[in-house]
Design an enzyme around this catalytic site. Sequence first.
Site, mmCIF file in Angstrom:
data_model
loop_
_atom_site.group_PDB
_atom_site.id
_atom_site.type_symbol
_atom_site.label_atom_id
_atom_site.label_comp_id
_atom_site.label_asym_id
_atom_site.label_seq_id
_atom_site.Cartn_x
_atom_site.Cartn_y
_atom_site.Cartn_z
ATOM 1 C CD GLU A 1 -0.486 -7.243 -3.322
ATOM 2 O OE1 GLU A 1 -1.131 -6.648 -2.423
ATOM 3 O OE2 GLU A 1 0.736 -7.383 -3.276
ATOM 4 C CB CYS B 1 -2.465 -7.108 0.693
ATOM 5 S SG CYS B 1 -1.383 -7.669 2.008
ATOM 6 C CB CYS C 1 2.337 -10.640 1.751
ATOM 7 S SG CYS C 1 0.567 -11.019 1.793
ATOM 8 C CG ASN D 1 -2.037 -0.759 1.787
ATOM 9 O OD1 ASN D 1 -2.182 0.144 0.965
ATOM 10 N ND2 ASN D 1 -1.160 -0.687 2.768
ATOM 11 C CB ILE D 2 -8.267 -1.340 3.494
ATOM 12 C CG1 ILE D 2 -8.544 -0.894 2.047
ATOM 13 C CG2 ILE D 2 -9.216 -0.634 4.470
ATOM 14 C CD1 ILE D 2 -9.871 -1.393 1.480
ATOM 15 C CD GLU D 3 -1.715 -0.201 7.172
ATOM 16 O OE1 GLU D 3 -1.641 0.706 8.026
ATOM 17 O OE2 GLU D 3 -0.727 -0.670 6.575
ATOM 18 C CB CYS E 1 -1.191 -11.368 -1.796
ATOM 19 S SG CYS E 1 -2.060 -10.133 -0.806
HETATM 20 N N1 THU Z 1 0.872 -4.745 1.720
HETATM 21 C C1 THU Z 1 0.149 -4.835 0.566
HETATM 22 O O1 THU Z 1 -0.914 -4.235 0.427
HETATM 23 N N2 THU Z 1 0.646 -5.597 -0.434
HETATM 24 C C2 THU Z 1 1.868 -6.178 -0.426
HETATM 25 O O2 THU Z 1 2.249 -6.787 -1.409
HETATM 26 C C3 THU Z 1 2.735 -6.069 0.752
HETATM 27 C C4 THU Z 1 2.098 -5.466 1.962
HETATM 28 C C5 THU Z 1 0.375 -3.866 2.786
HETATM 29 C C6 THU Z 1 -0.144 -4.520 4.025
HETATM 30 C C7 THU Z 1 0.045 -3.423 5.043
HETATM 31 O O3 THU Z 1 -1.059 -2.547 4.985
HETATM 32 C C8 THU Z 1 1.270 -2.673 4.566
HETATM 33 O O4 THU Z 1 1.431 -3.022 3.189
HETATM 34 C C9 THU Z 1 2.543 -2.992 5.324
HETATM 35 O O5 THU Z 1 2.758 -4.350 5.378
#
Ligand code: THU
Length: 134
Positions: A55, A53, A90, A42-44, A93
């Site tokens: 995935e 996310c 999520c 995940n890259i925010e 995804c």
């Molecule tokens: N996130 C994912 O990368 N994959 C998931 O299946 C659930 C959520 C990330 C998004 C965000 O950066 C952090 O987790 C919190 O929601």
Amino acid sequence: MTDKELMELAQKARGKSYSPYSHFRVGAALLTKSGKVYTGCNIENAAFTPTICAERTAIFKAVSEGEKEFEALAIVGGREGETAAFTAPCGVCRQVIAEFCPKDFKILLGDPDQFRSYTLAALFPYSFSGNEFN
Ligand code: THU
């Protein structure tokens, strides 16, 4: 490639997570039918909505390299500084996975020492396919 090995690659990818806002770190490993693995994390973003996310990072990396036939997806996530906790994909995804993968596509959730295998159909029943418009 065993399921456990794919989970280990997802865990390793989790180490690359850029998540300074949620402090929730996720890694994914996508196995192609040709035997290659694309990983993602995940890259925010400070503006929040551009966040991607793990995935989708893995899937978009693979598709952008010409891969569209997938065997399995492993997901490992959990709070920063903690060991992985069961993390399910999520809804966004799941929709992206459904774009490229059949109903019996294998999704591995948990951590490398304790994980379970699910089908896409189990995680995403009655999904929108676009065929509704045909
Ligand atoms: N996130 C994912 O990368 N994959 C998931 O299946 C659930 C959520 C990330 C998004 C965000 O950066 C952090 O987790 C919190 O929601």
